[in-house]
Design a protein around this motif. Structure first.
Motif, PDB file in Angstrom:
ATOM      1  N   LEU A 154       6.933  26.623  -7.465  1.00 51.24           N
ATOM      2  CA  LEU A 154       7.602  25.543  -7.043  1.00 51.24           C
ATOM      3  C   LEU A 154       8.880  25.383  -7.785  1.00 51.24           C
ATOM      4  O   LEU A 154       9.834  24.890  -7.099  1.00 51.24           O
ATOM      5  CB  LEU A 154       6.731  24.354  -6.444  1.00 51.24           C
ATOM      6  CG  LEU A 154       7.068  23.644  -5.335  1.00 51.24           C
ATOM      7  CD1 LEU A 154       7.138  24.369  -4.249  1.00 51.24           C
ATOM      8  CD2 LEU A 154       6.402  22.313  -5.173  1.00 51.24           C
ATOM      9  N   VAL A 155       8.837  25.538  -9.125  1.00 54.06           N
ATOM     10  CA  VAL A 155       9.923  25.135  -9.966  1.00 54.06           C
ATOM     11  C   VAL A 155      10.291  26.645 -10.355  1.00 54.06           C
ATOM     12  O   VAL A 155       9.270  26.957 -11.533  1.00 54.06           O
ATOM     13  CB  VAL A 155       9.687  24.062 -10.935  1.00 54.06           C
ATOM     14  CG1 VAL A 155      10.678  23.930 -11.665  1.00 54.06           C
ATOM     15  CG2 VAL A 155       9.215  22.753 -10.307  1.00 54.06           C
ATOM     16  N   ALA A 156      11.329  27.238 -10.112  1.00 54.80           N
ATOM     17  CA  ALA A 156      11.630  28.398 -10.578  1.00 54.80           C
ATOM     18  C   ALA A 156      12.847  28.511 -11.981  1.00 54.80           C
ATOM     19  O   ALA A 156      12.487  29.081 -12.822  1.00 54.80           O
ATOM     20  CB  ALA A 156      12.599  28.930  -9.458  1.00 54.80           C
ATOM     21  N   ALA A 157      13.622  27.587 -11.692  1.00 54.46           N
ATOM     22  CA  ALA A 157      14.621  27.447 -12.928  1.00 54.46           C
ATOM     23  C   ALA A 157      13.994  27.146 -14.319  1.00 54.46           C
ATOM     24  O   ALA A 157      13.165  26.402 -14.413  1.00 54.46           O
ATOM     25  CB  ALA A 157      15.757  26.671 -12.693  1.00 54.46           C
ATOM     26  N   ARG A 158      14.390  27.702 -15.334  1.00 59.35           N
ATOM     27  CA  ARG A 158      13.815  27.877 -16.710  1.00 59.35           C
ATOM     28  C   ARG A 158      13.940  26.517 -17.156  1.00 59.35           C
ATOM     29  O   ARG A 158      12.967  25.617 -17.723  1.00 59.35           O
ATOM     30  CB  ARG A 158      14.312  28.658 -17.708  1.00 59.35           C
ATOM     31  CG  ARG A 158      13.793  28.732 -19.047  1.00 59.35           C
ATOM     32  CD  ARG A 158      14.149  29.808 -20.015  1.00 59.35           C
ATOM     33  NE  ARG A 158      13.297  29.665 -21.340  1.00 59.35           N
ATOM     34  CZ  ARG A 158      12.021  30.248 -21.450  1.00 59.35           C
ATOM     35  NH1 ARG A 158      11.510  31.103 -20.340  1.00 59.35           N
ATOM     36  NH2 ARG A 158      11.454  30.432 -22.514  1.00 59.35           N
ATOM     37  N   PRO A 159      15.258  25.771 -17.235  1.00 64.51           N
ATOM     38  CA  PRO A 159      15.482  24.294 -17.946  1.00 64.51           C
ATOM     39  C   PRO A 159      14.584  23.340 -17.015  1.00 64.51           C
ATOM     40  O   PRO A 159      13.893  22.412 -17.532  1.00 64.51           O
ATOM     41  CB  PRO A 159      17.004  24.229 -17.430  1.00 64.51           C
ATOM     42  CG  PRO A 159      17.358  25.366 -17.267  1.00 64.51           C
ATOM     43  CD  PRO A 159      16.709  26.351 -16.726  1.00 64.51           C
ATOM     44  N   ALA A 160      14.389  23.788 -15.543  1.00 64.87           N
ATOM     45  CA  ALA A 160      13.869  22.734 -14.828  1.00 64.87           C
ATOM     46  C   ALA A 160      12.225  22.768 -15.018  1.00 64.87           C
ATOM     47  O   ALA A 160      11.472  21.665 -15.101  1.00 64.87           O
ATOM     48  CB  ALA A 160      13.914  23.155 -13.236  1.00 64.87           C
ATOM     49  N   ARG A 161      11.615  24.148 -15.543  1.00 65.13           N
ATOM     50  CA  ARG A 161      10.350  24.141 -15.851  1.00 65.13           C
ATOM     51  C   ARG A 161       9.882  23.458 -17.177  1.00 65.13           C
ATOM     52  O   ARG A 161       8.993  22.790 -17.307  1.00 65.13           O
ATOM     53  CB  ARG A 161      10.359  25.662 -15.652  1.00 65.13           C
ATOM     54  CG  ARG A 161       9.839  26.574 -14.494  1.00 65.13           C
ATOM     55  CD  ARG A 161       9.877  27.872 -14.728  1.00 65.13           C
ATOM     56  NE  ARG A 161       8.749  28.424 -15.396  1.00 65.13           N
ATOM     57  CZ  ARG A 161       7.571  28.589 -14.864  1.00 65.13           C
ATOM     58  NH1 ARG A 161       7.496  28.608 -13.676  1.00 65.13           N
ATOM     59  NH2 ARG A 161       6.291  29.036 -15.414  1.00 65.13           N
ATOM     60  N   THR A 162      10.781  23.627 -18.067  1.00 67.85           N
ATOM     61  CA  THR A 162      10.662  23.092 -19.380  1.00 67.85           C
ATOM     62  C   THR A 162      10.759  21.517 -19.274  1.00 67.85           C
ATOM     63  O   THR A 162       9.977  20.937 -19.834  1.00 67.85           O
ATOM     64  CB  THR A 162      11.858  23.399 -20.162  1.00 67.85           C
ATOM     65  OG1 THR A 162      11.973  25.095 -20.491  1.00 67.85           O
ATOM     66  CG2 THR A 162      11.800  22.923 -21.871  1.00 67.85           C
ATOM     67  N   LEU A 163      11.668  21.174 -18.471  1.00 69.84           N
ATOM     68  CA  LEU A 163      11.623  19.589 -18.127  1.00 69.84           C
ATOM     69  C   LEU A 163      10.295  19.110 -17.671  1.00 69.84           C
ATOM     70  O   LEU A 163       9.719  18.028 -18.095  1.00 69.84           O
ATOM     71  CB  LEU A 163      12.842  19.102 -17.318  1.00 69.84           C
ATOM     72  CG  LEU A 163      12.994  17.566 -16.990  1.00 69.84           C
ATOM     73  CD1 LEU A 163      13.181  16.827 -18.114  1.00 69.84           C
ATOM     74  CD2 LEU A 163      14.029  17.347 -16.055  1.00 69.84           C
TER      75      LEU A 163
END
Length: 485
Positions: A154-163
């Motif tokens: 559901l969360v694709a972008a790497r920065p968003a995943r890290t967050l």
């Protein structure tokens, strides 16, 4: 004009099959609950914590992190309202995010069942309490939902995943500090986040949970005292004196035999001890001061400390200790107990004690229903776990892993009360009930589990039969055992 039969039904179905509508229904449901029950209901524990906020003197008898969070929330107003809002936001957002995951796969019935089971009257009646049990549960729920959303893609972008990973880890740490026995859930959550395949190995899961919990206890004490600024209130004394009293009542009177006034102390223990809760040993409400008197006698004698006597009593009387813990565990699970057995100790004039209004009697039927008792939740979790483990061996489905962690957390958390439980209250198992209610639709809608159940129909029948038998025994106990007096 051609009339299409069933068109309205299909139209309604199409309308409901919208993820944003699903999330909106969930959030509106919890918003309505918040507005109807604002500002929540405090109890003696939360009143004590609020007193610490007012005086600025914090101790660790109750979780200091909860008091510190509450202190920060006083910026939005005094009283219980802000922290009730905090819990409800975590609760509603956690359920909405978790339910959106099966909806993303088109498992709409599963998604709506999760929402309405999470918002069932039993859970809402408990979540209105301002208590550490509720705060811990909603924190873990949101952490599971965030990790599940990342693993589901559901969360694709790497920065968003890290967050998301950082946020989930922070929430797990907070949950572990909000309730002492939640430290045993940190290792399972880390496994779920990093090595979910290990959830199919029960011995390893339990071992890592136990080792992780034991290692984190001193770490949590450091955080509580040095970072959160709480003084040591000696909360473990309640467990120690409760276990010592339980052992003495079952044949271990020698535990205090060397203390001054040992005969009077022993008589008080036998008079005041109840397997239902430790409180009868310490408070003037029951005209019992066992904890205070034992501590004073230990100081006067200059002998072994309370901690040493506790471990020594367990070592010398292991069977008495085991009986004491099992009888208390039965009480706290509400298994083989009469109707409102806790009221026999509390001496309250409730509906369960031959009194109360129709409304109270109705609420009591919901609150203490055998169908939602902790032992029923444990029974359901235990019969689901083998199917989930078997499915994990052949499937790496993210939703199956979410289902697995919910069941694992429910069982491990409930299991800790066998060793550290000191009282009986339904709210202690709020998380257990919530986790099982969310996991059940996920398990029953999983294609791998359903295929296995079709292939092994006899085992599937047993899966239903075990909780049904537990329910029958619980109902028999409610109405056959002598009522509280």
């Amino acid at each position: 004009m051609q009339v299409v039969k069933g068109g309205s039904g299909r139209g309604l179905g199409q309308l409901l099959m919208n993820r944003w509508l699903l999330v909106g229904v969930c959030l509106l449901l919890f918003l309505a609950f918040f507005l109807l029950r604002f500002p929540g209901e405090p109890n003696s524990d939360s009143n004590s914590q609020y007193h610490q906020i007012v005086t600025g003197q914090f101790n660790d008898w109750h979780p200091p992190l909860m008091a510190r969070i509450w202190e920060a929330l006083t910026l939005f107003g005094a009283g219980t309202g802000p922290i009730f809002a905090f819990d409800t936001i975590f609760y509603g957002c956690g359920v909405a995010l978790l339910a959106s995951l099966p909806a993303r796969r088109g498992r709409w019935l599963c998604a709506y069942c999760m929402i309405f089971l999470a918002a069932q009257p039993m859970l809402l009646m408990m979540s209105v309490n301002i208590a550490k049990d509720i705060m811990m549960a909603v924190m873990l729920l949101l952490a599971v939902a965030i990790i599940g959303a990342v693993q589901e893609g559901l969360v694709a972008a790497r920065p968003a995943r890290t967050l998301c990973w950082v946020l989930a880890l922070l929430i797990v740490v907070m949950a572990a500090l909000v309730r002492s026995n939640a430290v045993f859930l940190v290792a399972p959550m880390l496994i779920f986040a990093g090595r979910p395949a290990l959830m199919a190995r029960p011995v390893l899961m339990l071992a890592l949970s136990a080792v992780g919990g034991v290692l984190l206890v001193p770490a949590s004490n450091i955080v509580n005292h040095r970072i959160l600024g709480a003084s040591d209130a000696g909360a473990i004394r309640s467990l120690q004196i409760f276990d010592i009293a339980g052992i003495m009542v079952r044949g271990g009177d020698d535990v205090l035999a060397d203390l001054p006034g040992a005969q009077a102390l022993t008589q008080d223990v036998h008079r005041c001890y109840s397997p239902i809760m430790w409180d009868t040993l310490a408070y003037a409400h029951w005209n019992c001061h066992v904890l205070k008197n034992v501590e004073q006698a230990i100081r006067d004698s200059g002998g072994a400390s309370l901690s040493s006597r506790w471990t020594g009593a367990i070592r010398r009387h292991p069977l008495a200790y085991l009986r004491h813990r099992l009888i208390h565990y039965n009480s706290t699970l509400y298994f083989w107990v009469p109707v409102h057995h806790t009221e026999a100790v509390r001496k309250l004039n409730t509906a369960g004690n031959r009194g109360g209004s129709f409304k109270n009697r109705l609420l009591d039927q919901v609150r203490y229903s055998p169908l939602t008792s902790p032992v029923m939740m444990v029974a359901i979790a235990l019969v689901l776990l083998p199917w989930i483990i078997a499915a994990l061996y052949v499937s790496r489905d993210a939703l199956l892993r979410v289902c697995a962690i919910l069941i694992w957390l429910a069982l491990i958390y409930t299991g800790t009360f066998l060793l550290v439980g000191v009282a009986t209250d339904q709210r202690y198992f709020f998380f257990t009930t919530l986790a099982v209610c969310l996991a059940l639709p996920l398990a029953l809608s999983d294609a791998t589990i359903r295929a296995m159940m079709r292939r092994h129909s006899a085992l599937a029948v047993a899966t239903v039969g075990v909780p049904a038998a537990i329910l029958a025994l619980t109902v028999v106990a409610r109405y056959m055992l002598p009522p509280p007096v």
